[in-house]
Write a protein that holds these residues in place. Structure first.
Motif, PDB file in Angstrom:
ATOM      1  N   GLN A  88      -2.462   9.264 -10.604  1.00  0.00           N
ATOM      2  CA  GLN A  88      -3.456   8.180 -11.480  1.00  0.00           C
ATOM      3  C   GLN A  88      -3.440   8.101 -12.941  1.00  0.00           C
ATOM      4  O   GLN A  88      -3.792   8.919 -13.614  1.00  0.00           O
ATOM      5  CB  GLN A  88      -4.625   8.650 -10.457  1.00  0.00           C
ATOM      6  N   ALA A 138       2.471   1.420  -2.952  1.00  0.00           N
ATOM      7  CA  ALA A 138       1.422   2.093  -4.057  1.00  0.00           C
ATOM      8  C   ALA A 138       1.081   3.476  -4.468  1.00  0.00           C
ATOM      9  O   ALA A 138       1.202   4.502  -5.111  1.00  0.00           O
ATOM     10  CB  ALA A 138       0.479   1.408  -4.691  1.00  0.00           C
ATOM     11  N   MET A 139       0.772   3.941  -3.148  1.00  0.00           N
ATOM     12  CA  MET A 139       1.390   5.480  -2.625  1.00  0.00           C
ATOM     13  C   MET A 139       1.942   6.495  -2.981  1.00  0.00           C
ATOM     14  O   MET A 139       1.723   7.406  -4.014  1.00  0.00           O
ATOM     15  CB  MET A 139       0.482   5.819  -1.365  1.00  0.00           C
ATOM     16  N   GLU A 161      -7.370  -3.359  -6.329  1.00  0.00           N
ATOM     17  CA  GLU A 161      -7.954  -2.071  -6.903  1.00  0.00           C
ATOM     18  C   GLU A 161      -8.485  -2.096  -5.408  1.00  0.00           C
ATOM     19  O   GLU A 161      -9.031  -0.475  -6.120  1.00  0.00           O
ATOM     20  CB  GLU A 161      -8.753  -2.617  -7.717  1.00  0.00           C
ATOM     21  N   MET A 218      -2.273   1.674 -12.827  1.00  0.00           N
ATOM     22  CA  MET A 218      -2.655   0.561 -11.555  1.00  0.00           C
ATOM     23  C   MET A 218      -2.624  -1.154 -12.241  1.00  0.00           C
ATOM     24  O   MET A 218      -2.351  -1.624 -11.414  1.00  0.00           O
ATOM     25  CB  MET A 218      -4.969   0.662 -12.017  1.00  0.00           C
ATOM     26  N   ILE A 230       0.733  -1.005   0.554  1.00  0.00           N
ATOM     27  CA  ILE A 230      -0.254  -0.364  -0.234  1.00  0.00           C
ATOM     28  C   ILE A 230       0.855   1.506  -0.409  1.00  0.00           C
ATOM     29  O   ILE A 230       0.384   2.492  -1.262  1.00  0.00           O
ATOM     30  CB  ILE A 230      -0.695   0.152   1.161  1.00  0.00           C
ATOM     31  N   VAL A 277      -5.500   5.941  -4.735  1.00  0.00           N
ATOM     32  CA  VAL A 277      -4.227   6.206  -4.695  1.00  0.00           C
ATOM     33  C   VAL A 277      -4.373   4.768  -6.793  1.00  0.00           C
ATOM     34  O   VAL A 277      -3.268   4.481  -7.691  1.00  0.00           O
ATOM     35  CB  VAL A 277      -3.434   5.693  -4.634  1.00  0.00           C
ATOM     36  N   GLY A 278      -5.950   4.934  -6.895  1.00  0.00           N
ATOM     37  CA  GLY A 278      -6.320   4.290  -7.712  1.00  0.00           C
ATOM     38  C   GLY A 278      -6.713   4.400  -8.850  1.00  0.00           C
ATOM     39  O   GLY A 278      -5.857   5.056  -9.466  1.00  0.00           O
ATOM     40  N   SER A 338      -9.444  -1.383  -2.619  1.00  0.00           N
ATOM     41  CA  SER A 338      -8.323  -0.645  -1.209  1.00  0.00           C
ATOM     42  C   SER A 338      -7.889   0.899  -2.348  1.00  0.00           C
ATOM     43  O   SER A 338      -7.580   1.907  -1.892  1.00  0.00           O
ATOM     44  CB  SER A 338      -7.917  -1.545  -1.195  1.00  0.00           C
ATOM     45  N   LEU A 339      -7.051   0.495  -2.915  1.00  0.00           N
ATOM     46  CA  LEU A 339      -6.511   1.460  -3.085  1.00  0.00           C
ATOM     47  C   LEU A 339      -7.171   2.794  -4.611  1.00  0.00           C
ATOM     48  O   LEU A 339      -7.147   3.822  -3.783  1.00  0.00           O
ATOM     49  CB  LEU A 339      -5.251   1.257  -4.901  1.00  0.00           C
ATOM     50  N   SER A 340      -8.169   2.143  -4.980  1.00  0.00           N
ATOM     51  CA  SER A 340      -9.625   3.406  -5.816  1.00  0.00           C
ATOM     52  C   SER A 340      -9.360   4.160  -4.430  1.00  0.00           C
ATOM     53  O   SER A 340      -9.733   4.877  -3.995  1.00  0.00           O
ATOM     54  CB  SER A 340     -10.053   2.647  -6.618  1.00  0.00           C
TER      55      SER A 340
END
Length: 316
Positions: free
Chosen positions: A172, A163-164, A247, A177, A160, A255-256, A249-251
């Motif tokens: 983004q 990804a951030m 996906e 993604m 996480i 950050v998704g 969770s990131l969105s």
């Protein structure tokens, strides 16, 4: 009087086996009916979204902001609605979000986004993870040690947080993604495929192929790969739900998938400030995430029981 031979037996038919409800229950236990229906609905929604969706997922109508679902009744039409002759009785079956976009339409198109991302990421993860696992298990030695230590290092990274950072640096986008999910997908395949390859390479037919002069790549391709195929299929089926959840969770964290693309996690994040007044904005995409992830996990467990003879179960 002639006695009945002791060896003659008759089939015992239980009363429950003649009951249709009992037969249906046995069928549901033996086959993943409900998970299969949920997954089939998701695939159909993703493939035919433009034909079955009520409207455009990006169409906004601020006059209909936070319109409730149909079972709550429709609010009184405004004078403007009366002048335009707008009939909202068939619109917004699951309500509208804060920008007046149809929630049902965005949930349907969100299935397409999730399926596209997972298909590309899982395909790359299967290819890379299977090749590395076969190579590490067959070659052994320092090659095996190097690959497995790299896998351990990769699994130790906080995904996480990485990804951030990547989203802050490169922004983004759908491509970013896809890359993040592909980086998350490959590592579970390496360990399991390597374990299977370590066992298979000691079998007689592999040793005979080696004595006959077959190259290592040919042995991995013709003898080891068919042996690990069931393992790869089971891991892939279990990873689909995890990738959809990642996906989302990131969105949700921002950050998704960038707006206004209809992604389930992004829809949940957009509706969190309206949970007390317009709960349907976050509830229905969250319900879609839950149902799809749960169904894929059940389907993966069933597939593992069927393909792995050590875990194969019989329904009593």
């Amino acid at each position: 009087m002639a006695s009945r031979p002791e060896s003659l037996t008759y089939p015992v038919i239980s009363a429950g086996s003649r009951n249709p409800l009992f037969a249906a229950w046995r069928f549901i236990r033996a086959w993943p009916v409900i998970p299969g229906v949920v997954v089939a609905l998701m695939v159909c929604a993703a493939l035919f979204a433009q034909f079955i969706s009520p409207s455009d997922p990006r169409k906004q109508s601020l006059a209909d902001s936070r319109h409730p679902p149909v079972w709550f009744g429709n609010p009184e039409p405004t004078e403007r609605d009366i002048e335009r002759g707008v009939d909202k009785s068939g619109l917004y079956r699951l309500g509208a979000d804060d920008l007046g976009r149809d929630v049902l339409t965005r949930v349907i198109f969100g299935a397409r986004v999730s399926l596209q991302l997972v298909a590309v990421a899982l395909t790359s993860g299967v290819v890379v993870g299977t090749i590395l696992g076969l190579y590490a298990g067959y070659m052994g030695g320092w090659i095996d040690e190097l690959i497995m230590r790299f896998v351990d290092f990769w699994l130790a990274l906080p995904f996480i947080l990485v990804a951030m950072v990547i989203a802050l640096v490169w922004g983004q986008s759908l491509t970013i993604m896809l890359g993040l999910l592909a980086l998350l997908a490959w590592s579970p395949f390496v360990r399991n495929v390597r374990a299977e390859a370590l066992t298979l390479k000691e079998l007689d037919y592999v040793q005979m192929s080696r004595v006959a002069g077959a190259t290592g790549w040919r042995i991995m391709q013709r003898h080891l790969l068919p042996g690990v195929f069931n393992t790869v299929v089971v891991i892939a089926s279990l990873r689909v739900g995890s990738l959809i959840l990642a996906e989302a969770s990131l969105s949700f964290l921002g950050v998704g998938i960038p707006p206004p693309t209809p992604a389930w996690g992004l829809m949940v994040a957009e509706g969190r400030q309206w949970l007390t007044t317009a709960w349907w904005i976050s509830f229905f995409p969250g319900l879609a995430i839950f149902l799809v992830t749960m169904s894929l996990n059940f389907f993966g467990d069933w597939l593992r029981d069927k393909l792995d003879p050590r875990l194969r179960q019989t329904v009593s």
